[in-house]
Design a protein around this motif. Structure first.
Motif, mmCIF file in Angstrom:
data_model
loop_
_atom_site.group_PDB
_atom_site.id
_atom_site.type_symbol
_atom_site.label_atom_id
_atom_site.label_comp_id
_atom_site.label_asym_id
_atom_site.label_seq_id
_atom_site.Cartn_x
_atom_site.Cartn_y
_atom_site.Cartn_z
ATOM 1 N N ILE A 15 0.827 -1.210 0.000
ATOM 2 C CA ILE A 15 0.000 0.000 0.000
ATOM 3 C C ILE A 15 0.862 1.260 0.000
ATOM 4 C CG2 ILE A 15 -1.683 1.353 1.343
ATOM 5 C CD1 ILE A 15 -2.739 -1.328 2.465
ATOM 6 N N VAL A 16 1.828 1.292 0.901
ATOM 7 C CA VAL A 16 2.632 2.500 1.130
ATOM 8 C C VAL A 16 3.885 2.512 0.259
ATOM 9 C CG1 VAL A 16 4.040 3.685 2.873
ATOM 10 C CG2 VAL A 16 1.783 2.837 3.479
ATOM 11 N N GLY A 17 4.487 1.339 0.059
ATOM 12 C CA GLY A 17 5.735 1.256 -0.691
ATOM 13 C C GLY A 17 6.831 0.647 0.158
ATOM 14 N N THR A 18 7.827 0.083 -0.494
ATOM 15 C CA THR A 18 8.992 -0.438 0.221
ATOM 16 C C THR A 18 9.893 0.752 0.585
ATOM 17 O OG1 THR A 18 10.256 -0.692 -1.814
ATOM 18 C CG2 THR A 18 8.951 -2.596 -1.105
ATOM 19 N N SER A 19 10.915 0.493 1.386
ATOM 20 C CA SER A 19 11.806 1.588 1.793
ATOM 21 C C SER A 19 12.479 2.235 0.581
ATOM 22 C CB SER A 19 12.861 1.075 2.778
ATOM 23 O OG SER A 19 13.606 0.038 2.199
ATOM 24 N N GLN A 20 12.772 1.427 -0.451
ATOM 25 C CA GLN A 20 13.433 1.968 -1.646
ATOM 26 C C GLN A 20 12.482 2.860 -2.447
ATOM 27 O OE1 GLN A 20 15.697 -1.001 -3.790
ATOM 28 N NE2 GLN A 20 16.045 0.372 -5.513
ATOM 29 N N GLN A 21 11.221 2.452 -2.556
ATOM 30 C CA GLN A 21 10.237 3.285 -3.264
ATOM 31 C C GLN A 21 10.047 4.622 -2.553
ATOM 32 O OE1 GLN A 21 7.215 0.090 -3.407
ATOM 33 N NE2 GLN A 21 6.820 0.771 -5.494
ATOM 34 N N VAL A 22 9.954 4.560 -1.237
ATOM 35 C CA VAL A 22 9.781 5.778 -0.441
ATOM 36 C C VAL A 22 11.017 6.671 -0.586
ATOM 37 C CG1 VAL A 22 9.507 6.666 1.920
ATOM 38 C CG2 VAL A 22 8.156 4.700 1.178
ATOM 39 N N ALA A 23 12.198 6.042 -0.626
ATOM 40 C CA ALA A 23 13.449 6.813 -0.791
ATOM 41 C C ALA A 23 13.463 7.544 -2.128
ATOM 42 C CB ALA A 23 14.647 5.877 -0.686
ATOM 43 N N ILE A 24 13.004 6.879 -3.188
ATOM 44 C CA ILE A 24 12.958 7.515 -4.519
ATOM 45 C C ILE A 24 12.093 8.774 -4.453
ATOM 46 C CG2 ILE A 24 12.076 7.261 -6.889
ATOM 47 C CD1 ILE A 24 12.854 4.246 -6.667
ATOM 48 N N ARG A 25 10.911 8.648 -3.838
ATOM 49 C CA ARG A 25 9.980 9.784 -3.759
ATOM 50 C C ARG A 25 10.589 10.944 -2.989
ATOM 51 N NH1 ARG A 25 5.460 5.588 -1.608
ATOM 52 N NH2 ARG A 25 5.188 4.406 -3.548
ATOM 53 N N ARG A 26 11.205 10.619 -1.857
ATOM 54 C CA ARG A 26 11.767 11.683 -1.014
ATOM 55 C C ARG A 26 12.967 12.350 -1.676
ATOM 56 N NH1 ARG A 26 11.826 8.242 4.562
ATOM 57 N NH2 ARG A 26 9.600 8.365 5.067
ATOM 58 N N GLU A 27 13.834 11.519 -2.244
ATOM 59 C CA GLU A 27 15.068 12.068 -2.807
ATOM 60 C C GLU A 27 14.798 12.966 -4.004
ATOM 61 O OE1 GLU A 27 17.752 8.816 -3.448
ATOM 62 O OE2 GLU A 27 17.750 8.269 -1.328
ATOM 63 N N ALA A 28 13.742 12.639 -4.771
ATOM 64 C CA ALA A 28 13.375 13.493 -5.910
ATOM 65 C C ALA A 28 13.015 14.889 -5.416
ATOM 66 C CB ALA A 28 12.198 12.877 -6.669
ATOM 67 N N GLU A 29 12.234 14.958 -4.342
ATOM 68 C CA GLU A 29 11.831 16.266 -3.801
ATOM 69 C C GLU A 29 12.984 16.964 -3.091
ATOM 70 O OE1 GLU A 29 9.245 18.200 -4.188
ATOM 71 O OE2 GLU A 29 8.346 16.747 -5.540
ATOM 72 N N ASP A 30 13.831 16.188 -2.407
ATOM 73 C CA ASP A 30 14.986 16.788 -1.713
ATOM 74 C C ASP A 30 15.880 17.541 -2.694
ATOM 75 O OD1 ASP A 30 14.159 15.798 0.685
ATOM 76 O OD2 ASP A 30 15.598 14.152 0.779
ATOM 77 N N ILE A 31 16.143 16.899 -3.833
ATOM 78 C CA ILE A 31 17.041 17.531 -4.807
ATOM 79 C C ILE A 31 16.376 18.753 -5.414
ATOM 80 C CG2 ILE A 31 16.489 16.262 -6.950
ATOM 81 C CD1 ILE A 31 20.035 16.912 -5.661
ATOM 82 N N MET A 32 15.035 18.712 -5.570
ATOM 83 C CA MET A 32 14.311 19.874 -6.099
ATOM 84 C C MET A 32 14.451 21.061 -5.155
ATOM 85 S SD MET A 32 13.073 19.711 -9.038
ATOM 86 C CE MET A 32 12.477 21.358 -8.790
ATOM 87 N N ASP A 33 14.327 20.813 -3.857
ATOM 88 C CA ASP A 33 14.477 21.882 -2.862
ATOM 89 C C ASP A 33 15.875 22.487 -2.933
ATOM 90 O OD1 ASP A 33 11.941 21.644 -1.989
ATOM 91 O OD2 ASP A 33 12.390 20.705 -0.076
ATOM 92 N N MET A 34 16.863 21.594 -3.077
ATOM 93 C CA MET A 34 18.255 22.046 -3.138
ATOM 94 C C MET A 34 18.465 22.954 -4.354
ATOM 95 S SD MET A 34 21.581 19.565 -2.905
ATOM 96 C CE MET A 34 20.782 18.350 -1.893
ATOM 97 N N VAL A 35 17.906 22.519 -5.491
ATOM 98 C CA VAL A 35 18.041 23.292 -6.730
ATOM 99 C C VAL A 35 17.313 24.630 -6.596
ATOM 100 C CG1 VAL A 35 17.406 23.350 -9.181
ATOM 101 C CG2 VAL A 35 18.369 21.269 -8.196
ATOM 102 N N ASP A 36 16.073 24.576 -6.102
ATOM 103 C CA ASP A 36 15.272 25.797 -5.924
ATOM 104 C C ASP A 36 16.030 26.849 -5.129
ATOM 105 O OD1 ASP A 36 12.952 25.700 -7.314
ATOM 106 O OD2 ASP A 36 11.730 24.863 -5.720
ATOM 107 N N SER A 37 16.596 26.410 -4.001
ATOM 108 C CA SER A 37 17.258 27.365 -3.112
ATOM 109 C C SER A 37 18.494 27.986 -3.766
ATOM 110 C CB SER A 37 17.650 26.690 -1.795
ATOM 111 O OG SER A 37 18.618 25.686 -2.039
ATOM 112 N N ARG A 38 19.073 27.285 -4.749
ATOM 113 C CA ARG A 38 20.306 27.796 -5.371
ATOM 114 C C ARG A 38 20.057 28.637 -6.623
ATOM 115 N NH1 ARG A 38 25.123 23.376 -4.555
ATOM 116 N NH2 ARG A 38 24.474 22.621 -2.527
ATOM 117 N N VAL A 39 18.962 28.350 -7.343
ATOM 118 C CA VAL A 39 18.782 29.060 -8.624
ATOM 119 C C VAL A 39 17.657 30.095 -8.607
ATOM 120 C CG1 VAL A 39 19.663 27.060 -9.901
ATOM 121 C CG2 VAL A 39 17.191 27.402 -9.738
#
Length: 668
Positions: A15-39
């Motif tokens: 239902i929720v996802g395995t730890s790897q699926q959840v990591a993919i979702r989080r890491e995609a947004e983490d990198i977006m935040d990092m990019v946003d703050s820099r550009v």
């Protein structure tokens, strides 16, 4: 008990996802935040996904929470912190919580602001200027998505069945002094480095006051959304699944008890419960065999809070989150209902439709062997599908569309690629680089076309082609169509058709992954075990996104201008764009083949059952069909297509352009 716990663990992974699926979702947004703050330019708004989606959940029916704040406004906790900012380009706001209930504050405007909605929200109290949360809420409610309604501190609504909450807020780089005791409380959880990271990143202020506070309409609530995300990320996967189980149980069981009580508890209460349960160390080992024990610890804690009428905020325990809702007869009623569930013990989980059958299977087959190994629960293809889904959602961060801003953005991406990143984050960065190259290529062309200098035009064209080919190397199969669009724009129809033909051949391969759809066996045979960059280049197709401020295809200018009031992009299904471009190019070469391309487009738009055209993109798909029919002089068919476009969900807000086109057809 352990067997049942393991069965529920497996079901929650589904239902929720395995730890790897959840990591993919989080890491995609983490990198977006990092990019946003820099550009992001100083005078732009920063956007951040928050709530359950940000935490890594993809539960059916859950809404999307977005936070926005002006990059050049900063809240400070005391005047001494003003030395960290250049007031020539930063508006300073002072948090004054001296008269407010715990967790709330007044925001005093210290330096001038250029934002009109902030100016209009200002009220004078005791010879000081404060920003009124209630006025700000009304003014910003529909800025992001038109026709939103006020819901708490947010603008709320529905886009094609997906509910959303958008909160305009202010950011603070400092941790509130009133929450310093929280730091001292973190002995067992979270780890010191997580605590440091949370404190270093400050907090936000959202536009809602305490209903019992002295200045309800002026007060702002301290939001720990970013901190909560970091706490959820620091959970192990079993703790995260327990949190997911609580959310599920709330929706399917607790909120189904009666009309009177079904709005009293929300998922934020579930989050608060698991935070306290983990920190109080009530369960020494959170593992698949103990999943139900963890759930029961949380349920008992929630029952205790309802009995006492006190739900202490995790960061500010003095802030009782039950104060205005869970009291009196409603509180008594809710307690009795939860107590009835408590008396049933863990059997109360049988009332959850999602997990009942899993528990029953184990009860009837006590010797059933249950595998909790995530590599068995999910395959390589599942993770690839997850990454494609997440990369499709990635927004190109707001950066200046002039070449200087784009160059800075591309250089920032290159620097990030040199820092330690996960393979998923590298994929997102590559996708963003491809987007920046595409935008720069079209901008470069438009900048030099009107100079009249042949050498400059030739060099700019060479540079644009080079950037588009680079972008295609970073991107997926469908990204080749940007090259075809550029060739069409520069009147090189045969070259455009050559690229279209090549793209067609690649898209026709049986192993191609398009959205969530993929032939798993053939995909694994073709690209299984290869690097993700190889997979995305050879076996993945995505829909095409057009920046509203760039002219790609002159025939779509009215639609892009009409859509400017919406988000920054028009999304066109890949096969719709392919046939559209083919039709436009062949019109200059071979009318028979042009008609054949139009026939294919017509069959696709008329008969597609959601396979190639997403429901939300049907408005632009019917519009494009109408444009082609109008060009060929088939006005009756064009009129029908435009009318069909108007009956679809108005995702792209192109109705103004559609009405004008209908007028042209009728007056012809």
């Amino acid at each position: 008990m352990h067997h049942i716990s393991e069965a529920v663990f497996v079901r929650m992974c589904e239902i929720v996802g395995t730890s790897q699926q959840v990591a993919i979702r989080r890491e995609a947004e983490d990198i977006m935040d990092m990019v946003d703050s820099r550009v992001a330019p100083n005078d732009e708004f920063i956007e951040m996904l928050s709530g359950s989606h940000r935490e890594g959940f993809r539960l059916e029916g859950s809404d999307i929470d977005l936070m926005f704040w002006p990059n050049n406004h900063r809240v400070i906790m005391d005047m001494s912190q003003s030395v960290y900012y250049n007031t020539a380009n930063t508006t300073l706001i002072l948090s004054d919580s001296s008269e407010s209930p715990p967790g709330f504050t007044l925001l005093q405007l210290l330096t001038p602001t250029r934002y009109r909605d902030v100016q209009l929200s200002c009220v004078r109290m005791n010879d000081r200027v404060y920003i009124s949360s209630s006025i700000q809420r009304q003014l910003t409610c529909s800025i992001v998505i038109p026709n939103s309604t006020v819901h708490g501190p947010c603008g709320s609504g529905d886009v094609g069945g997906l509910e959303y909450d958008t909160a305009h807020c202010f950011v603070c780089d400092f941790w509130p002094l009133s929450v310093s005791s929280w730091i001292d409380r973190c002995h067992s959880w979270p780890d010191p480095e997580v605590v440091d990271d949370i404190v270093r990143n400050g907090c936000h202020f959202v536009a809602i006051g305490h209903p019992l506070g002295p200045h309800e309409h002026e007060e702002w609530r301290i939001s720990f959304s970013q901190a909560e995300y970091k706490l959820v990320s620091s959970m192990n996967h079993c703790q995260f699944l327990t949190y997911g189980l609580l959310k599920h149980f709330l929706k399917q069981v607790m909120n189904q008890q009666s009309e009177e009580t079904n709005k009293l508890l929300c998922s934020y209460h579930m989050k608060t419960t698991i935070f306290w349960a983990i920190q109080q160390n009530t369960l020494p080992h959170w593992c698949p065999q103990n999943l139900l024990a963890g759930f029961w610890v949380c349920f008992k804690l929630l029952l205790k809070w309802v009995y006492e009428g006190v739900c202490p905020n995790f960061f500010i325990p003095q802030n009782n989150m039950f104060l205005t809702k869970v009291h009196g007869s409603a509180q008594n009623r809710l307690f009795l209902q939860l107590h009835e569930l408590y008396k049933k013990g863990l059997a109360c989980l049988l009332q959850s439709s999602s997990i009942r059958s899993y528990i029953i299977d184990v009860l009837y087959n006590p010797r059933l062997s249950i595998c909790t190994d995530e590599s068995i629960i999910r395959s390589e293809v599942d993770y690839d599908v997850e990454l494609v889904k997440e990369s499709c959602k990635i927004r190109v961060p707001v950066c200046s569309t002039d070449l200087c801003g784009l160059t800075k953005a591309i250089l920032t991406m290159e620097q990030l690629l040199e820092s330690p990143l996960t393979q998923y984050q590298v994929t997102i960065i590559q996708k963003l680089i491809a987007s920046f190259f595409r935008i720069a290529a079209f901008e470069f062309h438009d900048m030099y076309t009107n100079t009249g200098c042949n050498k400059q035009i030739y060099n700019a064209d060479k540079m644009s082609c080079h950037m588009l080919k680079l972008a295609a190397k970073f991107g997926c199969i469908s990204d080749m169509l940007y090259i075809a669009m550029y060739y069409y724009k520069t009147l090189r129809y045969r070259e455009a058709l050559s690229v279209i033909e090549m793209t067609k051949v690649k898209l026709a391969q049986p192993y191609v992954m398009y959205r969530k759809r993929v032939d798993r066996e053939r995909y694994t045979e073709a690209v299984g075990g290869q690097s993700w960059s190889t997979k995305i280049r050879q076996a993945v197709a995505q829909d095409i996104e057009l920046d509203h401020e760039i002219c790609y295809i002159s025939e779509l200018i009215p639609e892009q201008q009409s859509a400017l009031q919406n988000s920054g992009y028009t999304y066109i299904p890949v096969f719709v764009l392919l046939h559209f471009l083919e039709f436009l190019c062949y019109r200059h070469i071979d009318t028979t083949l042009s008609q054949a391309a139009l026939d294919e487009l017509q069959v696709l738009v008329h008969h597609d059952q959601g396979l190639y055209i997403l429901k939300l993109f049907r408005d632009i798909s019917w519009e494009i069909l109408g444009i082609c029919q109008q060009i060929t002089g088939n006005l009756q068919a064009a009129l029908y297509s435009y009318q069909q476009s108007l009956t679809q969900y108005p995702f792209h807000r192109i109705q103004t352009a559609t009405h004008r086109r209908i007028q042209d057809v009728v007056l012809h």
